[in-house]
Scaffold this motif. Structure first.
Motif, short mmCIF file in Angstrom:
data_model
loop_
_atom_site.label_atom_id
_atom_site.label_comp_id
_atom_site.label_asym_id
_atom_site.label_seq_id
_atom_site.Cartn_x
_atom_site.Cartn_y
_atom_site.Cartn_z
N UNK A 16 17.35 -34.00 65.87
CA UNK A 16 18.61 -33.82 66.57
C UNK A 16 18.55 -34.52 67.93
N UNK A 17 19.72 -34.82 68.50
CA UNK A 17 19.71 -35.39 69.84
C UNK A 17 19.39 -34.28 70.84
N UNK A 18 19.10 -34.66 72.09
CA UNK A 18 18.61 -33.72 73.09
C UNK A 18 19.60 -32.59 73.36
N UNK A 19 20.89 -32.91 73.43
CA UNK A 19 21.90 -31.88 73.73
C UNK A 19 21.97 -30.84 72.63
N UNK A 20 21.97 -31.29 71.37
CA UNK A 20 22.03 -30.35 70.25
C UNK A 20 20.79 -29.45 70.22
N UNK A 21 19.64 -30.07 70.42
CA UNK A 21 18.39 -29.31 70.41
C UNK A 21 18.36 -28.29 71.54
N UNK A 22 18.84 -28.71 72.72
CA UNK A 22 18.85 -27.82 73.88
C UNK A 22 19.70 -26.59 73.61
N UNK A 23 20.86 -26.76 72.98
CA UNK A 23 21.74 -25.64 72.67
C UNK A 23 21.07 -24.63 71.75
N UNK A 24 20.38 -25.12 70.73
CA UNK A 24 19.71 -24.23 69.78
C UNK A 24 18.57 -23.47 70.46
N UNK A 25 17.77 -24.18 71.25
CA UNK A 25 16.65 -23.54 71.94
C UNK A 25 17.13 -22.49 72.93
#
Length: 364
Positions: A16-25
């Motif tokens: 995933x791109x950084x923004x998507x990954x950040x949201x999940x984390x």
């Protein structure tokens, strides 16, 4: 994991791109806040490594595969991370953790949980075969050691109560004389110094510690308010100032500020530099003491020369932040501008130097 065959190439598990990954984390970390202990009762800490290497040997496979995964939590017993596919419970793993000092530790364990998170990602938890020390890997897990100096038993009890809730290790004394003795015999992350005590007061105790080349953090605590009193505390050698009464919020911010990664030389992993780095650090307190003496004497020319020497030595031994802090002192002493800010500049230099750590052979 018995005699595994490691693949050399690390597979990026999450695409995933950084923004998507950040949201999940962030969602996982927020949910973790309501159950912040692992099943052994040990506290979980937020641990955000974008690329942690985990070797996994799933059932039926003849060799292990190494994955680069983003982590979100760590405890004495567990590691939580996101993975791009399902992992069988019981899968043997070897996690490559990097310490705050830049060394590696290979930690064996097994997968105890794997659940679907979202967008095809799985939330995986490894339980280690033996307990680890989270403070080796994440600054927020460190327990700051505090010397609490106050002659008022009620104030001291209340401050100690708040500090214990903030995971601090506390020593308590009631006089300036005891504070000097205790500080020179132990290593503290911070001294909370009451400035108004009978006998040797906080101002005198702080000056005495600085004369003895004590370079670690001293925070003035006093009911005296006003800019002139703050300046008086800084002039005595304190690094910071907290007005009384000390609140939980004040102490929380102070403890959080202590949870910083240690300052390591750029040459930390160069064995030929170990002795030179350690010699430089052993001589650092005497150099800080000299700067303080020159400041007290208002000998601006010699102060600039000493700061220039520290600037060169800090850079030469791989400690850029120390060099940067010395530059500001050299500039102010040379140009004779903002000399009233010199105690603050020296305090910042001491603060940076207190983070510097000696070099030792890296364990890979």
């Amino acid at each position: 994991m018995s005699n595994p065959t490691f693949r050399q190439k690390n597979i990026r598990s999450v695409r995933l791109d950084e923004d998507q990954l950040e949201q999940i984390l962030e969602k996982i970390i927020e949910a973790m806040g309501t159950a912040a202990n692992d099943k052994h009762g040990a506290k979980r800490f937020v641990y955000r490594a974008k690329s942690c290497i985990v070797y996994m040997q799933q059932p039926g496979e003849l060799e292990s595969t190494s994955y680069s995964v983003p982590t979100y939590s760590i405890s004495e017993h567990t590691l939580g991370f996101l993975h791009g596919g399902y992992v069988h419970i019981g899968t043997k793993c070897m996690t490559q953790l990097t310490t705050l000092h830049g060394a590696w530790q290979n930690v064996p364990g097994s997968v105890v949980r794997c659940s679907l998170a979202e967008r095809g990602l799985h939330d995986v938890e490894i339980e280690y075969d033996q307990a680890i020390q989270p403070a080796d890997f994440v600054a927020s897990a460190q327990r700051p050691k505090v010397l609490l100096v106050d002659d008022d038993p009620s104030t001291s009890r209340l401050s100690a109560f708040h500090l214990e809730k903030l995971n601090a290790i506390i020593d308590q004394v009631e006089s300036g004389e005891e504070a000097v003795t205790k500080a020179m015999e132990n290593e503290y992350d911070v001294i909370l110094m009451d400035m108004e005590m009978p006998g040797m007061n906080g101002f005198e105790a702080t000056r005495e510690l600085r004369k003895k080349s004590y370079t670690r953090l001293i925070v003035a605590t006093t009911a005296l308010t006003g800019e002139e009193n703050r300046q008086k505390c800084l002039d005595a050698g304190c690094d910071r100032y907290l007005p009384k009464p000390l609140t939980r919020e004040d102490l929380d911010r102070m403890v959080e500020s202590l949870q910083r990664e240690p300052l390591l030389s750029e040459f930390y992993n160069d064995p030929t530099m170990h002795e030179l780095i350690n010699s430089f650090l052993s001589e650092l307190p005497a150099q800080i003491k000299q700067l303080g003496q020159l400041l007290e004497a208002k000998d601006w020319e010699e102060l600039a020369i000493s700061a220039r020497r520290l600037k060169a030595n800090g850079s030469g031994h791989g400690f850029g932040p120390i060099s940067d802090a010395a530059v500001l002192i050299e500039k102010a002493a040379t140009e004779k501008t903002a000399l009233n800010e010199m105690p603050i500049l020296l305090s910042k230099l001491r603060d940076v130097c207190s983070l510097a750590r000696q070099s030792s052979p890296a364990t890979h």
